[in-house]
Design an enzyme around this catalytic site. Sequence first.
Site, PDB file in Angstrom:
ATOM      1  N   ASP A  35      21.637 -28.707  -0.627  1.00 35.15           N
ATOM      2  CA  ASP A  35      20.169 -28.845  -0.476  1.00 35.15           C
ATOM      3  C   ASP A  35      19.575 -29.771  -1.522  1.00 35.15           C
ATOM      4  OD1 ASP A  35      20.387 -26.918  -2.516  1.00 35.15           O
ATOM      5  OD2 ASP A  35      18.866 -25.577  -1.685  1.00 35.15           O
ATOM      6  N   GLY A 120      21.148 -11.252  -8.608  1.00 31.24           N
ATOM      7  CA  GLY A 120      22.387 -11.846  -9.119  1.00 31.24           C
ATOM      8  C   GLY A 120      23.526 -11.803  -8.120  1.00 31.24           C
ATOM      9  N   SER A 125      17.454 -13.003  -4.028  1.00 33.95           N
ATOM     10  CA  SER A 125      16.456 -12.010  -4.409  1.00 33.95           C
ATOM     11  C   SER A 125      15.246 -12.719  -5.013  1.00 33.95           C
ATOM     12  CB  SER A 125      17.034 -11.012  -5.417  1.00 33.95           C
ATOM     13  OG  SER A 125      17.457 -11.682  -6.577  1.00 33.95           O
ATOM     14  N   SER A 126      15.482 -13.797  -5.754  1.00 31.46           N
ATOM     15  CA  SER A 126      14.352 -14.454  -6.424  1.00 31.46           C
ATOM     16  C   SER A 126      13.442 -15.149  -5.413  1.00 31.46           C
ATOM     17  CB  SER A 126      14.836 -15.415  -7.507  1.00 31.46           C
ATOM     18  OG  SER A 126      15.775 -16.308  -6.991  1.00 31.46           O
ATOM     19  N   GLU A 158      10.191 -21.792  -9.214  1.00 31.40           N
ATOM     20  CA  GLU A 158      11.552 -21.531  -9.713  1.00 31.40           C
ATOM     21  C   GLU A 158      12.030 -22.694 -10.596  1.00 31.40           C
ATOM     22  OE1 GLU A 158      13.555 -18.842  -7.940  1.00 31.40           O
ATOM     23  OE2 GLU A 158      15.218 -19.117  -9.322  1.00 31.40           O
ATOM     24  N   ASP A 170      16.407 -21.667  -0.126  1.00 31.33           N
ATOM     25  CA  ASP A 170      16.149 -20.227  -0.161  1.00 31.33           C
ATOM     26  C   ASP A 170      14.705 -19.870   0.192  1.00 31.33           C
ATOM     27  OD1 ASP A 170      18.764 -20.270  -0.925  1.00 31.33           O
ATOM     28  OD2 ASP A 170      18.390 -19.804  -3.028  1.00 31.33           O
ATOM     29  N   TYR A 219      24.937 -24.074 -12.784  1.00 31.74           N
ATOM     30  CA  TYR A 219      24.286 -24.623 -11.590  1.00 31.74           C
ATOM     31  C   TYR A 219      23.645 -25.974 -11.926  1.00 31.74           C
ATOM     32  CZ  TYR A 219      21.112 -24.816  -7.552  1.00 31.74           C
ATOM     33  OH  TYR A 219      20.435 -25.189  -6.417  1.00 31.74           O
TER      34      TYR A 219
HETATM   35  C1  GLA Z   1      21.174 -21.358  -4.836  1.00 32.50           C
HETATM   36  C2  GLA Z   1      19.963 -22.261  -4.817  1.00 32.50           C
HETATM   37  C3  GLA Z   1      19.892 -23.044  -3.509  1.00 32.50           C
HETATM   38  C4  GLA Z   1      21.218 -23.741  -3.204  1.00 32.50           C
HETATM   39  C5  GLA Z   1      22.389 -22.779  -3.362  1.00 32.50           C
HETATM   40  C6  GLA Z   1      23.709 -23.452  -3.235  1.00 32.50           C
HETATM   41  O1  GLA Z   1      21.043 -20.367  -3.865  1.00 32.50           O
HETATM   42  O2  GLA Z   1      18.782 -21.511  -4.972  1.00 32.50           O
HETATM   43  O3  GLA Z   1      18.839 -23.959  -3.575  1.00 32.50           O
HETATM   44  O4  GLA Z   1      21.379 -24.864  -4.007  1.00 32.50           O
HETATM   45  O5  GLA Z   1      22.361 -22.110  -4.604  1.00 32.50           O
HETATM   46  O6  GLA Z   1      23.881 -23.930  -1.949  1.00 32.50           O
END
Ligand code: GLA
Length: 382
Positions: A35, A120, A125-126, A158, A170, A219
């Site tokens: 994404d 987590g 959840s967030s 976020e 998400d 990440y």
């Molecule tokens: C998390 C991030 C998303 C995406 C995924 C990996 O969930 O919030 O935006 O990058 O990781 O696909």
Amino acid sequence: MDPAELRDRFQVLFDGEARLFRAPGRVNLIGEHTDYNDGFVLPAAIELQTFAAVAGGTGRRVRIHSLNFRETVSVDLDTGGLRRRNHWSDYPLGVVATLLGAGYALRSVDLLLYGEVPPGAGLSSSASLEVATALALLAVAGIDLSPLETAKLCQRAENEFVGARCGIMDPFVSRCAQAGHALLLDCRSLEERSVPLPDTLRLVVCHSGVRHALASGEYNARRAQCEEGVRALAEVNPGVRSLRDATPALLEENRGRIPPVVFARCHHVVSENERTQEAAAALERLDLATVGRLMAASHASLRDEYEVSCRELDLLVDAAVPLEGVFGARMTGAGFGGCTVNLVRTEAVPAFCEQVTRAFERVTGRKPKIYQSAAAAGACEL
Ligand code: GLA
């Protein structure tokens, strides 16, 4: 949670009639770490969700109580200077701060939150907390914001307030999903297409019990490596603005210009974009064997090239793949722990749970938590 119970709790805590909102968590069927590279994702909302009960408050105050944490925070709308505290309230307050920052005139509110999505676990959840909060705050302030704008706002909360550089997937699926469908999203154009999931299938989610923390660096480090790959490609191919613009062939031609680890990260993203579009098409023609093969390739690529799986996730996938009635299994979400998603024929779910639990327990000494769900609808007022 039963909505009537939430209303009662609100009454006891804040003494008023509440409006109720809900926003779901999600699994991603395929399209992982694409994404934020302007690529494609294919998530579905799940029945685990966050509830928000809300009513206008007094003064210029936002009071937020979490039933999960049994704690209330209170902030003044006019003082400004809201800041992250590494606390559960960062998520709802991030939405407050982002709305204020965008110039929306918020009103004083009392907000009661209850989340069922395990934190987590890679089930968003967030995002579900942020989307539920946004709908509640906007409703009380009488502001009409489109689903897309709401999702973007939550992503900004976020990114800028909580400090995780996550993409649009998400909050978008939490806000916009259709019941019974996965959602193919082009994260560049934000064009979406709902893809029906056969109702003979259940989404089965196995939690490795390993918690991940998105904001904790890995990440963001993957994102930085993708950006490094784009810079190297763009030097000789000015048309490449993100990994979305690269093909496997173009990447291969430029192998020598890219450090091996960065190359592996880019190769995952570029091939995952192809797999995601293929998987959506396969799902549309009910070719579940192809969907399963693509999910397996996605997991292998996340494990070996993107290096975001872990022993427990690999174990859950390996235990699931050979079982009767399983069409696909892979890690879902950011990784570094969290959950696997499995497409399982409804009648096969009890045996699936038993056998995956046994295999996981044999190696780790622990039972995995297993949830099952239909593809749920996006956020709404109840
Ligand atoms: C998390 C991030 C998303 C995406 C995924 C990996 O969930 O919030 O935006 O990058 O990781 O696909």
